[in-house]
Design a protein around this motif. Structure first.
Motif, mmCIF file in Angstrom:
data_model
loop_
_atom_site.group_PDB
_atom_site.id
_atom_site.type_symbol
_atom_site.label_atom_id
_atom_site.label_comp_id
_atom_site.label_asym_id
_atom_site.label_seq_id
_atom_site.Cartn_x
_atom_site.Cartn_y
_atom_site.Cartn_z
ATOM 1 N N TRP A 1 0.567 19.990 9.249
ATOM 2 C CA TRP A 1 1.597 19.174 8.618
ATOM 3 C C TRP A 1 2.667 18.884 9.654
ATOM 4 O O TRP A 1 2.742 19.530 10.697
ATOM 5 C CB TRP A 1 2.188 19.911 7.412
ATOM 6 C CG TRP A 1 2.987 19.047 6.478
ATOM 7 C CD1 TRP A 1 4.327 19.091 6.253
ATOM 8 C CD2 TRP A 1 2.481 18.008 5.625
ATOM 9 N NE1 TRP A 1 4.692 18.148 5.315
ATOM 10 C CE2 TRP A 1 3.573 17.467 4.914
ATOM 11 C CE3 TRP A 1 1.217 17.483 5.412
ATOM 12 C CZ2 TRP A 1 3.432 16.425 4.009
ATOM 13 C CZ3 TRP A 1 1.072 16.453 4.507
ATOM 14 C CH2 TRP A 1 2.169 15.936 3.807
ATOM 15 N N ALA A 2 3.497 17.893 9.381
ATOM 16 C CA ALA A 2 4.570 17.535 10.310
ATOM 17 C C ALA A 2 5.809 17.127 9.543
ATOM 18 O O ALA A 2 5.714 16.636 8.408
ATOM 19 C CB ALA A 2 4.125 16.393 11.226
ATOM 20 N N ASN B 1 5.379 12.030 3.288
ATOM 21 C CA ASN B 1 4.001 11.714 3.655
ATOM 22 C C ASN B 1 3.812 11.334 5.117
ATOM 23 O O ASN B 1 2.673 11.186 5.570
ATOM 24 C CB ASN B 1 3.452 10.614 2.750
ATOM 25 C CG ASN B 1 3.077 11.151 1.386
ATOM 26 O OD1 ASN B 1 2.692 12.306 1.255
ATOM 27 N ND2 ASN B 1 3.203 10.320 0.365
ATOM 28 N N LEU B 2 4.884 11.214 5.880
ATOM 29 C CA LEU B 2 4.742 11.069 7.327
ATOM 30 C C LEU B 2 4.069 12.307 7.919
ATOM 31 O O LEU B 2 3.515 12.258 9.013
ATOM 32 C CB LEU B 2 6.119 10.855 7.970
ATOM 33 C CG LEU B 2 6.163 10.619 9.472
ATOM 34 C CD1 LEU B 2 5.348 9.387 9.862
ATOM 35 C CD2 LEU B 2 7.607 10.460 9.949
ATOM 36 N N LEU C 1 0.847 -1.188 0.000
ATOM 37 C CA LEU C 1 0.000 0.000 0.000
ATOM 38 C C LEU C 1 0.885 1.241 0.000
ATOM 39 O O LEU C 1 1.724 1.413 0.875
ATOM 40 C CB LEU C 1 -0.893 0.003 1.241
ATOM 41 C CG LEU C 1 -1.854 1.180 1.391
ATOM 42 C CD1 LEU C 1 -2.939 1.133 0.321
ATOM 43 C CD2 LEU C 1 -2.483 1.179 2.791
ATOM 44 N N ASP C 2 0.693 2.121 -0.994
ATOM 45 C CA ASP C 2 1.438 3.371 -1.093
ATOM 46 C C ASP C 2 0.533 4.497 -0.602
ATOM 47 O O ASP C 2 -0.406 4.905 -1.287
ATOM 48 C CB ASP C 2 1.878 3.611 -2.540
ATOM 49 C CG ASP C 2 2.764 4.839 -2.693
ATOM 50 O OD1 ASP C 2 3.093 5.476 -1.672
ATOM 51 O OD2 ASP C 2 3.131 5.154 -3.837
ATOM 52 N N ILE C 3 0.819 4.997 0.603
ATOM 53 C CA ILE C 3 -0.021 5.998 1.263
ATOM 54 C C ILE C 3 0.394 7.386 0.778
ATOM 55 O O ILE C 3 1.522 7.812 0.990
ATOM 56 C CB ILE C 3 0.117 5.883 2.792
ATOM 57 C CG1 ILE C 3 -0.334 4.497 3.273
ATOM 58 C CG2 ILE C 3 -0.680 6.993 3.485
ATOM 59 C CD1 ILE C 3 0.019 4.198 4.721
ATOM 60 N N GLY C 4 -0.547 8.092 0.134
ATOM 61 C CA GLY C 4 -0.222 9.376 -0.468
ATOM 62 C C GLY C 4 0.592 9.182 -1.731
ATOM 63 O O GLY C 4 1.675 9.734 -1.891
ATOM 64 N N GLU D 1 10.002 7.481 4.757
ATOM 65 C CA GLU D 1 11.021 8.484 4.480
ATOM 66 C C GLU D 1 10.953 9.554 5.560
ATOM 67 O O GLU D 1 9.864 10.062 5.875
ATOM 68 C CB GLU D 1 10.809 9.105 3.108
ATOM 69 C CG GLU D 1 11.915 10.079 2.730
ATOM 70 C CD GLU D 1 11.890 10.491 1.270
ATOM 71 O OE1 GLU D 1 12.683 11.377 0.908
ATOM 72 O OE2 GLU D 1 11.081 9.922 0.498
ATOM 73 N N VAL D 2 12.105 9.903 6.132
ATOM 74 C CA VAL D 2 12.162 10.860 7.237
ATOM 75 C C VAL D 2 13.070 12.027 6.868
ATOM 76 O O VAL D 2 13.825 11.976 5.897
ATOM 77 C CB VAL D 2 12.645 10.180 8.534
ATOM 78 C CG1 VAL D 2 11.682 9.083 8.953
ATOM 79 C CG2 VAL D 2 14.059 9.617 8.380
#
Length: 227
Positions: A192-193, A138-139, A74-77, A165-166
């Motif tokens: 957003w974060a 997307n985090l 699953l690719d979120i965003g 990804e961070v």
């Protein structure tokens, strides 16, 4: 109906950030530039050129891990869909979710499965995804990484893996932003974060994840978290 047992078209969401702002036009035209503009005026440029290009070396560090696991992903965003489309080209069942209709249309145009939904909406295969992706910042979705990670845990199967990804360094930033184009036109504000690896691990542990890997490639930074 496709190989994942989902309908080709999801429900139409109400207008919201990323779906009623300059991002929609960028997804339609395949061009930018765009920024996330904070309330204090600071801008972070969005890497549209990379999102519309074929997967690069750093992307392949994510894709190769998905392919080695060999489980539905699953690719979120998912944005314009380069990751989910590449996984499907390689024969791996995959689904992208994104709240922007034009992004979902681009993903489908590349041959990828995609639904126009929020990650917090009801999704196919809940509690059965083998791998999930949170790439390209997307985090930050929703401005509450803890809630997003808890939701990801609900979507993954037992022992499922989340690839995230961070940001570089020990960053933990919660802000209000809007998408802005080169003319200064912007959409609605939204939370957003941005989190670096240490803050992400702290949130992940509380959400029921254990870190199992960390790596860098081409100035991008990633973690693998196992449920």
């Amino acid at each position: 109906m496709n190989s994942l047992g989902i309908l080709a078209h999801g429900p139409t969401p109400c207008p919201r950030p990323w779906a009623d702002d300059p991002y929609t036009e960028a997804m339609r035209t395949g061009s930018g530039p765009l920024w996330l503009r904070r309330e204090d005026g600071h801008r972070q440029r969005l890497d549209l050129e990379r999102w519309f290009a074929p997967p690069d070396q750093a992307d392949w560090t994510l894709l190769s891990r998905c392919l080695r696991r060999g489980l539905p992903t699953l690719d979120i965003g998912c944005g314009p869909g380069r990751l989910v489309a590449e996984l499907q080209t390689c024969g791996l069942p995959a689904l992208g979710v994104d709240i922007t209709h034009t992004a979902v249309s681009r993903t489908r145009g590349m041959g990828g499965n995609a639904l126009c939904r929020s990650v917090f909406d009801r999704l196919p295969r809940e509690n059965r995804w083998g791998t999930a992706l949170l790439a390209d910042g997307n985090l930050g979705i929703g401005g509450d990484p803890s809630a997003l990670l808890r939701r990801a845990a609900e979507l993954l199967c037992h022992d499922g893996v989340l690839l995230v990804e961070v940001e570089p360094g020990d960053l933990d930033e919660r802000v209000t932003v809007a998408v802005e184009d080169a003319s200064g036109r912007s959409g609605p504000t939204f939370p957003w974060a941005r989190l670096g690896a240490p803050a992400t691990v702290r949130c992940a542990l509380l959400a029921g994840f254990a870190p199992i890997d960390a790596w860098d490639c081409r100035d991008r930074h990633f973690l693998a978290l196992r449920r």
